[in-house]
Structures are given as C-alpha cells and as structure tokens.
Design a protein around this motif. Structure first.
Motif, PDB file in Angstrom:
ATOM      1  N   LYS A 125     -33.769 -21.900  64.767  1.00 38.80           N
ATOM      2  CA  LYS A 125     -32.991 -23.339  65.311  1.00 38.80           C
ATOM      3  C   LYS A 125     -33.542 -23.402  66.674  1.00 38.80           C
ATOM      4  O   LYS A 125     -33.904 -24.559  67.004  1.00 38.80           O
ATOM      5  N   ILE A 126     -33.541 -22.424  67.417  1.00 34.20           N
ATOM      6  CA  ILE A 126     -34.222 -22.154  68.777  1.00 34.20           C
ATOM      7  C   ILE A 126     -35.520 -22.708  68.669  1.00 34.20           C
ATOM      8  O   ILE A 126     -35.963 -23.480  69.466  1.00 34.20           O
ATOM      9  N   ILE A 127     -36.446 -22.186  67.795  1.00 38.36           N
ATOM     10  CA  ILE A 127     -37.779 -22.452  67.615  1.00 38.36           C
ATOM     11  C   ILE A 127     -38.078 -23.963  67.488  1.00 38.36           C
ATOM     12  O   ILE A 127     -38.943 -24.522  67.864  1.00 38.36           O
ATOM     13  N   ASP A 128     -37.034 -24.453  66.409  1.00 38.92           N
ATOM     14  CA  ASP A 128     -37.123 -26.029  66.157  1.00 38.92           C
ATOM     15  C   ASP A 128     -36.830 -26.805  67.201  1.00 38.92           C
ATOM     16  O   ASP A 128     -37.642 -27.721  67.610  1.00 38.92           O
ATOM     17  N   LEU A 129     -36.229 -26.344  68.226  1.00 35.42           N
ATOM     18  CA  LEU A 129     -35.656 -27.233  69.326  1.00 35.42           C
ATOM     19  C   LEU A 129     -37.028 -27.253  70.164  1.00 35.42           C
ATOM     20  O   LEU A 129     -37.184 -28.354  70.764  1.00 35.42           O
ATOM     21  N   TYR A 130     -37.694 -26.038  70.374  1.00 38.89           N
ATOM     22  CA  TYR A 130     -38.899 -25.981  71.132  1.00 38.89           C
ATOM     23  C   TYR A 130     -39.834 -26.985  70.701  1.00 38.89           C
ATOM     24  O   TYR A 130     -40.617 -27.494  71.204  1.00 38.89           O
ATOM     25  N   VAL A 131     -40.079 -26.910  69.474  1.00 37.76           N
ATOM     26  CA  VAL A 131     -41.153 -27.646  68.859  1.00 37.76           C
ATOM     27  C   VAL A 131     -40.772 -29.114  68.930  1.00 37.76           C
ATOM     28  O   VAL A 131     -41.707 -29.843  69.342  1.00 37.76           O
ATOM     29  N   ILE A 132     -39.435 -29.553  69.020  1.00 35.96           N
ATOM     30  CA  ILE A 132     -39.278 -30.834  69.137  1.00 35.96           C
ATOM     31  C   ILE A 132     -39.287 -31.206  70.529  1.00 35.96           C
ATOM     32  O   ILE A 132     -39.990 -32.272  70.721  1.00 35.96           O
ATOM     33  N   CYS A 133     -39.238 -30.321  71.445  1.00 35.81           N
ATOM     34  CA  CYS A 133     -39.349 -30.715  72.802  1.00 35.81           C
ATOM     35  C   CYS A 133     -40.884 -30.864  72.984  1.00 35.81           C
ATOM     36  O   CYS A 133     -41.213 -31.701  74.058  1.00 35.81           O
ATOM     37  N   ALA A 134     -41.691 -30.113  72.590  1.00 40.33           N
ATOM     38  CA  ALA A 134     -43.205 -30.177  72.737  1.00 40.33           C
ATOM     39  C   ALA A 134     -43.414 -31.278  72.213  1.00 40.33           C
ATOM     40  O   ALA A 134     -44.300 -32.060  72.840  1.00 40.33           O
ATOM     41  N   LEU A 135     -43.060 -31.772  71.190  1.00 42.23           N
ATOM     42  CA  LEU A 135     -43.513 -32.907  70.258  1.00 42.23           C
ATOM     43  C   LEU A 135     -43.031 -34.250  71.144  1.00 42.23           C
ATOM     44  O   LEU A 135     -43.976 -35.172  71.398  1.00 42.23           O
ATOM     45  N   ALA A 136     -41.808 -34.108  71.682  1.00 43.85           N
ATOM     46  CA  ALA A 136     -41.077 -35.191  72.356  1.00 43.85           C
ATOM     47  C   ALA A 136     -42.169 -35.544  73.650  1.00 43.85           C
ATOM     48  O   ALA A 136     -42.312 -36.501  74.403  1.00 43.85           O
ATOM     49  N   THR A 137     -42.413 -34.280  74.355  1.00 43.25           N
ATOM     50  CA  THR A 137     -43.360 -34.534  75.538  1.00 43.25           C
ATOM     51  C   THR A 137     -44.501 -35.015  75.328  1.00 43.25           C
ATOM     52  O   THR A 137     -45.181 -35.837  76.197  1.00 43.25           O
ATOM     53  N   ALA A 138     -45.196 -34.820  74.072  1.00 46.47           N
ATOM     54  CA  ALA A 138     -46.437 -35.190  73.951  1.00 46.47           C
ATOM     55  C   ALA A 138     -46.278 -37.107  73.523  1.00 46.47           C
ATOM     56  O   ALA A 138     -47.078 -37.582  73.969  1.00 46.47           O
TER      57      ALA A 138
END
Length: 114
Positions: free
Chosen positions: A27-40
């Motif tokens: 779940k922590i990795i999923d949040l990291y992915v969402i944060c990276a994509l949101a930044t893009a």
C-alpha cells in the motif's frame, strides 16, 4: 439505470475488500506511485497553463516522474509475496535494484537537462 449503479457499488465493495487484504508495504508503494503520477499530471497542467519555454526541463520533470512510477511498480511486483515468479528474490535485493535504477534514471535526467 438502478442495475448499473448497484453493479458499480458491488464492484467497488469487492475491490475495497480485496485491497484491505493487501500488505501495508504494498500500500505504501501504491501511494508512492500515485504521488509520482500526480506530480506528472500537475507538471503537464502547469505546462498547459503557463507554457513550455524550457521544453527539455518540462520533459525531464515529466519523464522523471513517470520513470520513477514505473520503477516503483516493478518494485511492487518483485516484493509481492503472491507473485511466484520472484519468490526466491529477497525484498532487500528488490529494493537495492529499485534504488540503483532510480539513480541511473536521475543521472540520465540530469544529463538531459544540460
């Protein structure tokens, strides 16, 4: 129409129930992915509003975010206990691969910036 909404609610409930069983580290990795994509997405929206004068800087930022998200998804696949393909790979090795690949990615991005 009521049938479609009940099907959607049933789908959301089943997805929530399945995701509740997901380990915390995934779940922590999923949040990291969402944060990276949101930044893009934010960078693309900013480019649409303001303009893309230093275009290579815009490309560097977006590609860095997307590349980091892809590497995090690879990490998630390798760390997942249910994945039988990587059962012999220790999580520490997977994380070391993730860090090394991120280092190489960001060195390339910094080189692209000029």
């Amino acid at each position: 129409m009521p049938r479609a909404t009940s099907d959607a609610k049933l789908l959301i409930q089943s997805l929530n129930k399945a995701y509740a069983a997901t380990p915390t580290n995934l779940k922590i990795i999923d949040l990291y992915v969402i944060c990276a994509l949101a930044t893009a997405v934010i960078q693309v929206a900013y480019m649409g509003l303001v303009g893309s004068f230093p275009f290579n800087s815009f490309l560097s930022g977006v590609l860095s975010c997307i590349g980091t998200a892809v590497l995090a998804v690879c990490l998630r696949i390798q760390v997942n206990k249910d994945n039988k393909e990587f059962k012999d790979l220790p999580p520490e090795r997977a994380f070391a691969d993730f860090v090394l690949c991120n280092l190489v990615l960001h060195l390339v991005i910094m080189n692209f910036l000029g």
